[in-house]
Motif scaffolding. Structure first.
Motif, PDB file in Angstrom:
ATOM      1  N   ASP A 211      47.316 -14.126  53.961  1.00 53.16           N
ATOM      2  CA  ASP A 211      47.073 -13.865  55.386  1.00 53.16           C
ATOM      3  C   ASP A 211      45.594 -13.605  55.655  1.00 53.16           C
ATOM      4  O   ASP A 211      45.025 -14.112  56.629  1.00 53.16           O
ATOM      5  CB  ASP A 211      47.892 -12.654  55.863  1.00 53.16           C
ATOM      6  N   VAL A 212      44.967 -12.840  54.771  1.00 54.60           N
ATOM      7  CA  VAL A 212      43.546 -12.530  54.931  1.00 54.60           C
ATOM      8  C   VAL A 212      42.704 -13.782  54.706  1.00 54.60           C
ATOM      9  O   VAL A 212      41.767 -14.071  55.468  1.00 54.60           O
ATOM     10  CB  VAL A 212      43.118 -11.416  53.954  1.00 54.60           C
TER      11      VAL A 212
ATOM     12  N   LEU B 234      27.668 -12.480  43.958  1.00 52.54           N
ATOM     13  CA  LEU B 234      27.703 -13.280  45.180  1.00 52.54           C
ATOM     14  C   LEU B 234      28.772 -12.783  46.139  1.00 52.54           C
ATOM     15  O   LEU B 234      28.634 -12.887  47.364  1.00 52.54           O
ATOM     16  CB  LEU B 234      27.959 -14.749  44.838  1.00 52.54           C
ATOM     17  N   ALA B 235      29.847 -12.247  45.585  1.00 57.97           N
ATOM     18  CA  ALA B 235      30.941 -11.743  46.413  1.00 57.97           C
ATOM     19  C   ALA B 235      30.742 -10.290  46.819  1.00 57.97           C
ATOM     20  O   ALA B 235      31.554  -9.734  47.558  1.00 57.97           O
ATOM     21  CB  ALA B 235      32.272 -11.899  45.680  1.00 57.97           C
ATOM     22  N   GLY B 236      29.667  -9.670  46.330  1.00 56.02           N
ATOM     23  CA  GLY B 236      29.382  -8.293  46.703  1.00 56.02           C
ATOM     24  C   GLY B 236      29.788  -7.273  45.673  1.00 56.02           C
ATOM     25  O   GLY B 236      29.841  -6.074  45.972  1.00 56.02           O
ATOM     26  N   GLY B 237      30.070  -7.708  44.436  1.00 59.03           N
ATOM     27  CA  GLY B 237      30.465  -6.789  43.379  1.00 59.03           C
ATOM     28  C   GLY B 237      29.521  -6.819  42.200  1.00 59.03           C
ATOM     29  O   GLY B 237      28.416  -7.364  42.271  1.00 59.03           O
ATOM     30  N   VAL B 238      29.962  -6.251  41.096  1.00 56.36           N
ATOM     31  CA  VAL B 238      29.179  -6.185  39.865  1.00 56.36           C
ATOM     32  C   VAL B 238      30.033  -6.735  38.732  1.00 56.36           C
ATOM     33  O   VAL B 238      31.161  -6.276  38.511  1.00 56.36           O
ATOM     34  CB  VAL B 238      28.771  -4.731  39.549  1.00 56.36           C
ATOM     35  N   THR B 239      29.517  -7.724  38.016  1.00 58.86           N
ATOM     36  CA  THR B 239      30.238  -8.290  36.874  1.00 58.86           C
ATOM     37  C   THR B 239      30.059  -7.406  35.652  1.00 58.86           C
ATOM     38  O   THR B 239      28.937  -7.036  35.302  1.00 58.86           O
ATOM     39  CB  THR B 239      29.725  -9.704  36.557  1.00 58.86           C
ATOM     40  N   VAL B 240      31.161  -7.082  34.997  1.00 53.38           N
ATOM     41  CA  VAL B 240      31.135  -6.294  33.767  1.00 53.38           C
ATOM     42  C   VAL B 240      31.706  -7.161  32.641  1.00 53.38           C
ATOM     43  O   VAL B 240      32.918  -7.374  32.572  1.00 53.38           O
ATOM     44  CB  VAL B 240      31.963  -4.999  33.913  1.00 53.38           C
ATOM     45  N   PRO B 241      30.856  -7.721  31.774  1.00 56.68           N
ATOM     46  CA  PRO B 241      31.345  -8.579  30.689  1.00 56.68           C
ATOM     47  C   PRO B 241      32.200  -7.793  29.694  1.00 56.68           C
ATOM     48  O   PRO B 241      31.867  -6.659  29.330  1.00 56.68           O
ATOM     49  CB  PRO B 241      30.058  -9.090  30.031  1.00 56.68           C
TER      50      PRO B 241
ATOM     51  N   MET C 238      37.914 -13.152  46.406  1.00 50.47           N
ATOM     52  CA  MET C 238      37.553 -11.853  45.835  1.00 50.47           C
ATOM     53  C   MET C 238      36.907 -10.912  46.848  1.00 50.47           C
ATOM     54  O   MET C 238      37.021  -9.694  46.732  1.00 50.47           O
ATOM     55  CB  MET C 238      36.619 -12.070  44.645  1.00 50.47           C
ATOM     56  N   ARG C 239      36.254 -11.490  47.838  1.00 49.53           N
ATOM     57  CA  ARG C 239      35.481 -10.677  48.775  1.00 49.53           C
ATOM     58  C   ARG C 239      36.301  -9.598  49.485  1.00 49.53           C
ATOM     59  O   ARG C 239      35.799  -8.471  49.666  1.00 49.53           O
ATOM     60  CB  ARG C 239      34.822 -11.604  49.818  1.00 49.53           C
ATOM     61  N   PRO C 240      37.550  -9.831  49.876  1.00 47.56           N
ATOM     62  CA  PRO C 240      38.308  -8.769  50.568  1.00 47.56           C
ATOM     63  C   PRO C 240      38.528  -7.516  49.735  1.00 47.56           C
ATOM     64  O   PRO C 240      38.820  -6.450  50.297  1.00 47.56           O
ATOM     65  CB  PRO C 240      39.646  -9.455  50.889  1.00 47.56           C
TER      66      PRO C 240
END
Length: 402
Positions: free
Chosen positions: A262-263, A139-146, A111-113
């Motif tokens: 690839d990433v 943790l991956a640098g985003g925001v969880t929206v339930p 998810m991080r990319p």
């Protein structure tokens, strides 16, 4: 009594439960049935002999050396065959598959990319869902929206709920199918609508399919990556932990398009490291001779049928009929909130279930019924639980409301 929320951590609970001389508040933890650990047949041995033999052979040969950071090619080849057989997807073991030490680190890695640092990118995640699904985003640098789902729908997806939460910051959708903790499968219609939503809004769908091997006969699981236009925008994450009961071997994998892979491959050595060489040898053996999975699935279904019949005798105890997995989502609202009922069952029945708060509901519990290799031992623990509900101060005197 020690905080039940602290006890609910499965690793902590499992460790303490095996210490026969330890007690919490007068409760002998050696006698507590840990119906909260989704590790099949825990704590009993369940490794098929051919799988164990492969791990031992690797250790006696070259198991001390690094493997490829994306997984040994022999394993990626077997995973590609499995994906064709189970998911109906033709993938290249070199261009579409990444292996890691369990599936959990793969979520952040995959998810991080798509999450720009500081941009507060959003991940739409149905609730209830696996606890970690709500934590992965930050943790991956985003925001969880339930995104809510509803028992009257069998916890199926409502696409209008996704649409209401769509913003310019939305980048990903994260689902668990089969769902954990409800043990339900998202319908083909709902997934077709979600696929159209993802295509129209240029979103990536991450699908956690750790329990895909546990789908009961007669229940259909739709593979969202196989829907039109979804192969290039779906990240499929699965593992050998749940359906194959190989939790301790820690083998998970991600299947994605060449562009995404690839990433993932380019950074795997720096983030994932290399999976255990011996565990990969065991995984190859398991994937080449997976017949034992059918016996496990049949066992889960037998337990589910027996337990549902037992739960039906408890007035005002609701549950979602499972279509997969080895867990039940119990509605205990008639007896109190999740913490109160968990403490009551621990005290009165010597069983420990998962509180539903972190899964998405403060009046539900998750009951794992794959505990113990001996089915009767598992059912005996359920009987104690059912008896405790019957003795609960709020138990209905007569009748049953569902």
């Amino acid at each position: 009594m020690t905080s039940v929320r602290h006890l609910m951590d499965p690793a902590y609970a499992a460790r303490r439960a095996t210490e026969a001389d330890d007690h919490w508040g007068g409760i002998d933890t050696a006698k507590v049935a840990m119906l909260c650990i989704a590790d099949p047949f825990w704590p009993d041995d369940c490794t098929p002999e051919h799988v164990r033999a492969a791990a031992i052979e690797s250790l006696q040969a070259d198991g001390a050396h690094y493997s490829s950071p994306i997984g040994e090619r022999a394993l990626r080849v077997e995973i590609a065959k499995r994906v064709a057989r189970v998911n109906g997807l033709e993938v290249d073991p070199d261009r579409n598959v990444t292996v890691a030490g369990g599936s959990v680190p793969l979520f952040v890695h995959a998810m991080r990319p798509f999450l720009e640092p500081g941009a507060q990118n959003e991940i739409l995640t149905p609730t209830p869902s696996w606890v970690t699904n709500f934590e992965i985003g930050p943790l991956a640098g985003g925001v969880t929206v339930p995104v809510p789902t509803y028992p009257e729908d069998g916890y199926d997806l409502r696409i209008d709920e996704f649409a209401r939460r769509l913003t310019p910051r939305t980048k990903l959708v994260l689902i668990a199918n089969p769902n954990n903790p409800t043990a339900t499968l998202y319908s083909r219609r709902a997934l077709e609508q979600l696929a159209a939503f993802a295509r129209e809004n240029d979103l990536i769908v991450v699908t956690d399919q750790a329990f895909e091997d546990t789908v009961f006969d007669g229940c259909e699981m739709t593979e969202i990556a196989a829907l039109p236009g979804m192969a290039e925008r779906t990240i499929l994450i699965s593992s050998l932990s749940k359906g194959m009961a190989l939790c301790g071997y820690r083998i998970g994998y991600v299947v994605a398009s060449e562009e995404i892979t690839d990433v993932l491959h380019s950074s795997a050595a720096h983030i994932l490291g290399a999976p255990s060489t011996a565990a990969q040898a065991a995984a190859v053996a398991a994937l080449r001779e997976p017949q034992f999975v059918e016996a496990y699935r049949a066992e889960y279904r037998k337990r589910a049928d027996a337990i549902c019949a037992m739960l039906d005798t408890v007035p005002d105890l609701g549950y979602t009929k499972p279509q997969s997995g080895y867990y039940l989502w119990l509605d205990v609202s008639a007896f109190g909130n999740a913490r109160e009922v968990t403490e009551y069952l621990l005290r009165e029945a010597s069983v420990l279930l998962n509180e539903g708060d972190t899964w998405g509901s403060s009046d539900h519990l998750r009951l794992v019924y794959s505990t113990f290799a001996d089915r009767n031992r598992c059912l005996s623990a359920i009987e104690r639980m059912v008896d405790a509900f019957a003795r609960h101060p709020k138990a209905a005197v007569k009748g049953k409301s569902r």
